[in-house]
Design a protein around this motif. Structure first.
Motif, PDB file in Angstrom:
ATOM      1  N   THR A 158       0.830  -1.208   0.000  1.00 27.10           N
ATOM      2  CA  THR A 158       0.000   0.000   0.000  1.00 27.10           C
ATOM      3  C   THR A 158       0.858   1.249   0.000  1.00 27.10           C
ATOM      4  O   THR A 158       0.599   2.210  -0.747  1.00 27.10           O
ATOM      5  N   ILE A 159       1.904   1.254   0.821  1.00 25.47           N
ATOM      6  CA  ILE A 159       2.798   2.412   0.914  1.00 25.47           C
ATOM      7  C   ILE A 159       3.501   2.645  -0.421  1.00 25.47           C
ATOM      8  O   ILE A 159       3.580   3.782  -0.913  1.00 25.47           O
ATOM      9  N   GLU A 160       3.986   1.570  -1.023  1.00 28.55           N
ATOM     10  CA  GLU A 160       4.703   1.684  -2.299  1.00 28.55           C
ATOM     11  C   GLU A 160       3.776   2.128  -3.420  1.00 28.55           C
ATOM     12  O   GLU A 160       4.120   3.015  -4.217  1.00 28.55           O
ATOM     13  N   ASN A 161       2.588   1.521  -3.492  1.00 26.77           N
ATOM     14  CA  ASN A 161       1.645   1.858  -4.567  1.00 26.77           C
ATOM     15  C   ASN A 161       1.189   3.319  -4.486  1.00 26.77           C
ATOM     16  O   ASN A 161       0.883   3.938  -5.508  1.00 26.77           O
ATOM     17  N   ALA A 162       1.144   3.862  -3.277  1.00 24.51           N
ATOM     18  CA  ALA A 162       0.724   5.252  -3.103  1.00 24.51           C
ATOM     19  C   ALA A 162       1.866   6.234  -3.330  1.00 24.51           C
ATOM     20  O   ALA A 162       1.650   7.453  -3.307  1.00 24.51           O
ATOM     21  N   GLY A 163       3.074   5.712  -3.538  1.00 28.88           N
ATOM     22  CA  GLY A 163       4.215   6.587  -3.778  1.00 28.88           C
ATOM     23  C   GLY A 163       4.652   7.355  -2.553  1.00 28.88           C
ATOM     24  O   GLY A 163       5.094   8.509  -2.653  1.00 28.88           O
ATOM     25  N   LEU A 164       4.540   6.723  -1.384  1.00 27.21           N
ATOM     26  CA  LEU A 164       4.859   7.382  -0.121  1.00 27.21           C
ATOM     27  C   LEU A 164       6.276   7.047   0.341  1.00 27.21           C
ATOM     28  O   LEU A 164       6.706   5.894   0.272  1.00 27.21           O
ATOM     29  N   LEU A 165       6.981   8.051   0.823  1.00 29.31           N
ATOM     30  CA  LEU A 165       8.272   7.842   1.460  1.00 29.31           C
ATOM     31  C   LEU A 165       8.020   7.518   2.924  1.00 29.31           C
ATOM     32  O   LEU A 165       7.383   8.282   3.645  1.00 29.31           O
ATOM     33  N   LYS A 166       8.526   6.372   3.380  1.00 30.40           N
ATOM     34  CA  LYS A 166       8.232   5.908   4.732  1.00 30.40           C
ATOM     35  C   LYS A 166       9.255   6.416   5.737  1.00 30.40           C
ATOM     36  O   LYS A 166      10.459   6.291   5.544  1.00 30.40           O
ATOM     37  N   VAL A 167       8.750   7.009   6.821  1.00 36.04           N
ATOM     38  CA  VAL A 167       9.571   7.403   7.960  1.00 36.04           C
ATOM     39  C   VAL A 167       8.856   6.910   9.216  1.00 36.04           C
ATOM     40  O   VAL A 167       7.791   6.311   9.136  1.00 36.04           O
ATOM     41  N   THR A 168       9.434   7.171  10.378  1.00 34.36           N
ATOM     42  CA  THR A 168       8.807   6.709  11.615  1.00 34.36           C
ATOM     43  C   THR A 168       8.911   7.774  12.689  1.00 34.36           C
ATOM     44  O   THR A 168       9.744   8.685  12.617  1.00 34.36           O
ATOM     45  N   SER A 169       8.023   7.667  13.665  1.00 34.32           N
ATOM     46  CA  SER A 169       8.084   8.543  14.828  1.00 34.32           C
ATOM     47  C   SER A 169       9.131   8.002  15.798  1.00 34.32           C
ATOM     48  O   SER A 169       9.887   7.078  15.473  1.00 34.32           O
ATOM     49  N   LEU A 170       9.174   8.534  17.008  1.00 32.62           N
ATOM     50  CA  LEU A 170      10.095   8.033  18.023  1.00 32.62           C
ATOM     51  C   LEU A 170       9.670   6.688  18.590  1.00 32.62           C
ATOM     52  O   LEU A 170      10.424   6.044  19.311  1.00 32.62           O
ATOM     53  N   VAL A 171       8.458   6.254  18.253  1.00 31.51           N
ATOM     54  CA  VAL A 171       7.939   4.976  18.769  1.00 31.51           C
ATOM     55  C   VAL A 171       8.653   3.813  18.095  1.00 31.51           C
ATOM     56  O   VAL A 171       8.905   3.830  16.885  1.00 31.51           O
ATOM     57  N   SER A 172       8.927   2.764  18.883  1.00 29.71           N
ATOM     58  CA  SER A 172       9.644   1.604  18.344  1.00 29.71           C
ATOM     59  C   SER A 172       8.738   0.414  18.061  1.00 29.71           C
ATOM     60  O   SER A 172       9.079  -0.433  17.235  1.00 29.71           O
ATOM     61  N   ASP A 173       7.592   0.301  18.723  1.00 28.40           N
ATOM     62  CA  ASP A 173       6.689  -0.826  18.477  1.00 28.40           C
ATOM     63  C   ASP A 173       5.268  -0.445  18.893  1.00 28.40           C
ATOM     64  O   ASP A 173       5.034   0.633  19.448  1.00 28.40           O
ATOM     65  N   GLN A 174       4.324  -1.347  18.612  1.00 25.90           N
ATOM     66  CA  GLN A 174       2.908  -1.051  18.847  1.00 25.90           C
ATOM     67  C   GLN A 174       2.592  -0.844  20.324  1.00 25.90           C
ATOM     68  O   GLN A 174       1.782   0.023  20.682  1.00 25.90           O
ATOM     69  N   ASP A 175       3.218  -1.626  21.201  1.00 31.38           N
ATOM     70  CA  ASP A 175       2.963  -1.463  22.632  1.00 31.38           C
ATOM     71  C   ASP A 175       3.372  -0.067  23.102  1.00 31.38           C
ATOM     72  O   ASP A 175       2.648   0.577  23.868  1.00 31.38           O
ATOM     73  N   GLU A 176       4.522   0.395  22.651  1.00 34.15           N
ATOM     74  CA  GLU A 176       4.970   1.729  23.036  1.00 34.15           C
ATOM     75  C   GLU A 176       4.063   2.793  22.429  1.00 34.15           C
ATOM     76  O   GLU A 176       3.780   3.815  23.064  1.00 34.15           O
ATOM     77  N   TYR A 177       3.586   2.543  21.226  1.00 35.98           N
ATOM     78  CA  TYR A 177       2.694   3.500  20.574  1.00 35.98           C
ATOM     79  C   TYR A 177       1.437   3.730  21.409  1.00 35.98           C
ATOM     80  O   TYR A 177       0.976   4.871  21.568  1.00 35.98           O
ATOM     81  N   LEU A 178       0.876   2.654  21.939  1.00 33.14           N
ATOM     82  CA  LEU A 178      -0.347   2.768  22.727  1.00 33.14           C
ATOM     83  C   LEU A 178      -0.079   3.361  24.107  1.00 33.14           C
ATOM     84  O   LEU A 178      -0.933   4.062  24.652  1.00 33.14           O
ATOM     85  N   ALA A 179       1.102   3.099  24.653  1.00 26.06           N
ATOM     86  CA  ALA A 179       1.412   3.556  26.008  1.00 26.06           C
ATOM     87  C   ALA A 179       2.002   4.958  26.055  1.00 26.06           C
ATOM     88  O   ALA A 179       1.895   5.654  27.065  1.00 26.06           O
ATOM     89  N   ARG A 180       2.641   5.402  24.961  1.00 30.67           N
ATOM     90  CA  ARG A 180       3.355   6.680  24.953  1.00 30.67           C
ATOM     91  C   ARG A 180       2.923   7.550  23.765  1.00 30.67           C
ATOM     92  O   ARG A 180       3.656   7.693  22.787  1.00 30.67           O
ATOM     93  N   PRO A 181       1.737   8.133  23.843  1.00 26.78           N
ATOM     94  CA  PRO A 181       1.282   9.009  22.755  1.00 26.78           C
ATOM     95  C   PRO A 181       2.263  10.149  22.464  1.00 26.78           C
ATOM     96  O   PRO A 181       2.370  10.599  21.323  1.00 26.78           O
TER      97      PRO A 181
END
Length: 242
Positions: free
Chosen positions: A63-86
């Motif tokens: 999906t990311i490739e087909n949409a022509g999006l450059l992928k980056v990330t926030s400071l979050v490292s995994d899904q558990d941290e994402y939910l615990a550390r907004p």
């Protein structure tokens, strides 16, 4: 005394039908004795499972490739941290800041970012139709459009950090909404003028409930383009608009 189920034998069936048809809520489902009907329970559990999947799964690389999006990330490292550390989902590292400064168009009129947010399903369901509407619409209005970005583990306010680094006039953040039991495909578009870290939420505009059974992606695209034009003309967003 006869036990009458008001849902299957209502006193005013017309009124119940009118209320039920006006809302996606679970109304008039009936019961079996003191319990919900089996079909209702199974439907509830299936919708709950879809909501959990929307939060816990990832947007596909296809999906990311087909949409022509450059992928980056926030400071979050995994899904558990994402939910615990907004708070970490609102920030980018210095390495990511350097990456986008090197790879992305500088000082665009409009910078579009896509965030998985709390529903990867919403991104998968809407982006293919919504992004072309936005890029074409902005270019027709004479706006320069920045490099399209996908932010993994992104929160709404990460748009401020990215917009500040790229010195964009306006940022549009397309982000998956918290899924409910009616749909897990709902996307929101947040818009901000003059992005900078710490920008108050009140200065952001939003168009929400973008999904096939709500505001369709193509119609949402037209509304977003119109709102960006208004934001550009008034040089403000959110409560700054008149």
């Amino acid at each position: 005394m006869t036990d009458i189920d008001p849902h299957t034998d209502p006193e005013d069936e017309t009124a119940l039908d009118r209320i039920a048809s006006a809302s996606p809520s679970r109304l008039g489902l009936g019961r079996s004795g003191t319990r919900p009907r089996t079909a209702s329970v199974l439907s509830f559990r299936a919708d709950h499972a879809q909501a959990r999947d929307a939060v816990l799964t990832h947007v596909s690389e296809e999906t990311i490739e087909n949409a022509g999006l450059l992928k980056v990330t926030s400071l979050v490292s995994d899904q558990d941290e994402y939910l615990a550390r907004p708070d970490r989902g609102r920030q980018i590292s210095e390495e990511t800041a350097e990456q986008i400064r090197d790879a992305c168009t500088h000082a665009p009129d409009v910078q579009i970012i896509v965030c998985d947010g709390l529903s990867s399903t919403a991104v998968e369901a809407n982006i293919a139709d919504l992004l072309p509407m936005l890029t074409d619409g902005f270019e027709e209005r004479g706006f320069t459009v920045g490099t399209l970005l996908f932010v993994e583990f992104g929160r709404v306010d990460i748009m401020d950090a990215i917009g500040e680094e790229l010195e964009a006039d306006i940022v549009v953040n397309l982000i998956g909404e918290r899924p409910g039991l009616n749909t897990a495909k709902s996307l929101s578009a947040y818009l901000v003028y003059g992005p900078e870290r710490g920008k108050p939420t009140a200065t952001k505009s939003v168009i929400s409930n973008i999904h096939p059974d709500g505001l369709p992606a193509i119609e949402a695209g037209a509304q977003i383009v119109d709102l960006v034009a208004t934001i550009h003309d008034q040089q403000g967003s959110g409560i700054e608009l008149t």
